[in-house]
Design a protein around this motif. Structure first.
Motif, PDB file in Angstrom:
ATOM      1  N   VAL A  59      20.010 -10.544   9.702  1.00 50.10           N
ATOM      2  CA  VAL A  59      20.597 -10.436  11.039  1.00 50.10           C
ATOM      3  C   VAL A  59      19.964  -9.239  11.262  1.00 50.10           C
ATOM      4  O   VAL A  59      19.353  -8.238  10.935  1.00 50.10           O
ATOM      5  N   HIS A  60      19.964  -9.172  13.034  1.00 54.44           N
ATOM      6  CA  HIS A  60      19.203  -8.061  13.647  1.00 54.44           C
ATOM      7  C   HIS A  60      20.424  -7.423  14.540  1.00 54.44           C
ATOM      8  O   HIS A  60      21.128  -8.117  15.031  1.00 54.44           O
ATOM      9  N   ILE A  61      20.429  -6.157  14.511  1.00 53.96           N
ATOM     10  CA  ILE A  61      21.466  -5.516  15.205  1.00 53.96           C
ATOM     11  C   ILE A  61      20.859  -4.187  15.937  1.00 53.96           C
ATOM     12  O   ILE A  61      19.752  -3.756  15.387  1.00 53.96           O
ATOM     13  N   SER A  62      21.178  -4.104  17.228  1.00 54.02           N
ATOM     14  CA  SER A  62      20.677  -2.937  18.113  1.00 54.02           C
ATOM     15  C   SER A  62      21.785  -2.307  18.869  1.00 54.02           C
ATOM     16  O   SER A  62      22.695  -3.035  19.311  1.00 54.02           O
ATOM     17  N   PRO A  63      21.789  -1.138  18.857  1.00 48.72           N
ATOM     18  CA  PRO A  63      23.181  -0.536  19.942  1.00 48.72           C
ATOM     19  C   PRO A  63      23.037  -0.797  21.114  1.00 48.72           C
ATOM     20  O   PRO A  63      22.024  -0.980  22.063  1.00 48.72           O
ATOM     21  N   LYS A  64      24.141  -1.022  21.822  1.00 51.09           N
ATOM     22  CA  LYS A  64      24.211  -1.211  23.126  1.00 51.09           C
ATOM     23  C   LYS A  64      24.163  -0.272  24.143  1.00 51.09           C
ATOM     24  O   LYS A  64      23.835  -0.040  25.545  1.00 51.09           O
ATOM     25  N   HIS A  65      24.695   1.145  23.760  1.00 52.08           N
ATOM     26  CA  HIS A  65      24.592   2.220  24.298  1.00 52.08           C
ATOM     27  C   HIS A  65      24.942   3.478  23.231  1.00 52.08           C
ATOM     28  O   HIS A  65      25.085   3.221  22.221  1.00 52.08           O
ATOM     29  N   ASP A  66      24.399   4.656  23.716  1.00 52.66           N
ATOM     30  CA  ASP A  66      24.395   5.914  22.937  1.00 52.66           C
ATOM     31  C   ASP A  66      23.765   5.702  21.637  1.00 52.66           C
ATOM     32  O   ASP A  66      24.050   6.014  20.609  1.00 52.66           O
ATOM     33  N   GLY A  67      22.446   4.962  21.626  1.00 54.48           N
ATOM     34  CA  GLY A  67      21.823   5.017  20.508  1.00 54.48           C
ATOM     35  C   GLY A  67      20.802   5.649  20.326  1.00 54.48           C
ATOM     36  O   GLY A  67      20.042   5.805  19.118  1.00 54.48           O
ATOM     37  N   GLY A  68      20.406   6.650  21.124  1.00 54.43           N
ATOM     38  CA  GLY A  68      19.427   7.805  20.955  1.00 54.43           C
ATOM     39  C   GLY A  68      18.080   7.206  20.809  1.00 54.43           C
ATOM     40  O   GLY A  68      17.890   6.255  21.514  1.00 54.43           O
ATOM     41  N   LEU A  69      17.262   7.400  19.884  1.00 55.66           N
ATOM     42  CA  LEU A  69      15.870   6.861  19.737  1.00 55.66           C
ATOM     43  C   LEU A  69      15.973   5.763  18.836  1.00 55.66           C
ATOM     44  O   LEU A  69      15.061   5.076  18.492  1.00 55.66           O
ATOM     45  N   LEU A  70      17.165   5.455  18.086  1.00 55.52           N
ATOM     46  CA  LEU A  70      17.059   4.087  17.511  1.00 55.52           C
ATOM     47  C   LEU A  70      17.050   3.027  17.972  1.00 55.52           C
ATOM     48  O   LEU A  70      17.949   2.825  19.074  1.00 55.52           O
ATOM     49  N   GLY A  71      16.313   2.181  17.850  1.00 56.61           N
ATOM     50  CA  GLY A  71      15.955   0.744  18.515  1.00 56.61           C
ATOM     51  C   GLY A  71      16.998  -0.363  17.934  1.00 56.61           C
ATOM     52  O   GLY A  71      17.693  -1.012  18.649  1.00 56.61           O
ATOM     53  N   SER A  72      16.639  -0.589  16.662  1.00 59.94           N
ATOM     54  CA  SER A  72      17.414  -1.767  16.102  1.00 59.94           C
ATOM     55  C   SER A  72      17.324  -1.802  14.685  1.00 59.94           C
ATOM     56  O   SER A  72      16.549  -0.757  14.060  1.00 59.94           O
TER      57      SER A  72
END
Length: 394
Positions: A188-201
């Motif tokens: 499974v792959h997860i990525s923030p929709k908003h307010d993720g800072g420098l985190l991509g996934s």
């Protein structure tokens, strides 16, 4: 807490950060490299795949050969010649029992590291400094999951409800059938929709038959290579002897006892009433707190006093989620005047003042002093943005 404040080099700070990144994964993970050509499980909806994995019987133990990749921190020269397998990445072996005891052994030219843990304690032996670091782990709450019997997985409907709430904040893939080191698995792959800072996934794969996580990777924004990754080139399931997870460091090694700060902090939180709000936090701290209503466009969300009687400090939070900026302020004492845990890192100028900066692919930390107050600013943002925030904090 006083011990952590008096550390004057980045070695311990960087080592512990690496341990957190590694042990959190290794305590419940046997990670495997994708071998290709192996069996794949039948397609399933994500809630069903998760439920079946959680309901699967635990293996009697795990033995694996691993490869740990760490691209999070700068080079050793930038960190004051810190040499450690946790900082540069390494290969090694993993042993994990079904009782939660484990050992992780990493070998690299930068220096070997051995991590041993159980439900109560963790120790880290760093051969590059011939030092063993020991700490007591926080106790797990007996009421952590009161709605379920011990060991019972959540119902399929509960998993579906959780994923629906998660999708409000993150983009989530389905359960992708794959094979990991010859094991049929779902990814499974997860990525923030908003307010993720420098985190991509982030990505997670688990054994379809046993429910054991098999692959964990964290990616920075715009990068196709993981910042942190733990892999094994070979994995097997079966009983692990107690002797494999009960290894002692060399007799001549130096020992640093970090105590049980997490447990003490939790106890302090339960016993003391929280002091929040700018006026109340400033009165409790006893120094002039700098907390503008906005910082680089982010609204102030929280101001609260933290620490014990000998460690009065104020924590200020701007923004929300992973994109938030956190500022810790405390009165500068003699130890702070000499520089804290970041004092050996590159210097930057903050309106004529000298600061120290640690920049990583996932965030930036800056430390400086002004008018008798020591500041530490941290956030998942690039160095230029963090430096602008530090200059605006006045």
């Amino acid at each position: 807490m006083k011990l952590l404040r008096t550390l004057s080099t980045p070695r311990l700070a960087m080592l512990l950060a690496g341990v957190v990144a590694l042990v959190v994964v290794a305590a419940s993970v046997a990670v495997a490299a994708s071998g290709g050509g192996g069996p794949t499980p039948p397609p399933k909806p994500l809630p069903q795949a998760i439920h079946d994995g959680l309901a699967a019987s635990k293996p009697d133990g795990i033995t694996a050969r691993i490869k740990f990749t760490n691209r999070l921190f700068p080079s050793g020269d930038l960190l004051g010649n810190v040499g450690s397998a946790l900082m540069s990445g390494a290969s090694g072996r993993l042993w994990l029992t079904n009782a939660g005891k484990g050992r992780l052994e990493l070998q690299s030219n930068a220096g070997d590291v051995q991590v041993v843990w159980n439900g109560k304690r963790v120790s880290v032996y760093d051969a590059s400094s011939n030092t063993v670091y020991k700490a007591t782990l926080p106790e797990q709450s007996k009421e952590a999951n009161p709605t379920h019997d011990a060991g019972a997985p959540p119902a399929l409907s509960e998993i579906g409800d959780f994923l629906a709430k998660l999708r409000q904040h993150a983009t989530l893939s389905g359960a992708q059938p794959t094979d990991v080191a010859g094991q049929a698995a779902y990814r499974v792959h997860i990525s923030p929709k908003h307010d993720g800072g420098l985190l991509g996934s982030a990505e997670l794969a688990w054994d379809a038959a046993r429910g054991v996580p098999l692959d964990v990777a964290i990616f920075a924004q715009g990068s196709s290579s993981p910042v942190l990754e733990l892999q094994v080139t070979h994995i097997s399931y079966g009983p692990v002897p107690e002797s494999d997870v009960a290894i002692s460091p060399p007799a001549g090694a130096k020992t640093v006892d970090l105590g049980s700060t997490a447990r003490a902090a939790a106890h302090s939180t339960r016993e003391a009433k929280p002091v929040s709000g700018l006026s109340a936090a400033q009165a409790a701290a006893g120094f002039a707190v700098v907390a503008p209503s906005k910082l680089v466009g982010l609204p102030r969300q929280d101001v609260r006093a933290v620490g014990g009687a000998d460690s009065k400090a104020v924590l200020v939070v701007y923004g929300q989620g992973l994109g938030a900026i956190v500022v810790l302020e405390r009165k500068a004492d003699s130890a702070a005047q000499q520089g804290g845990a970041l004092s050996s890192l590159p210097r930057i100028s903050i309106d004529g003042l000298t600061g120290h900066e640690l920049a990583t692919q996932l965030g930036t930390v800056i430390q400086w002093q002004r008018n008798g107050v020591s500041y530490v600013l941290a956030g998942s943002l690039p160095p230029a943005a963090a430096e602008t925030a530090a200059r605006d904090l006045k």
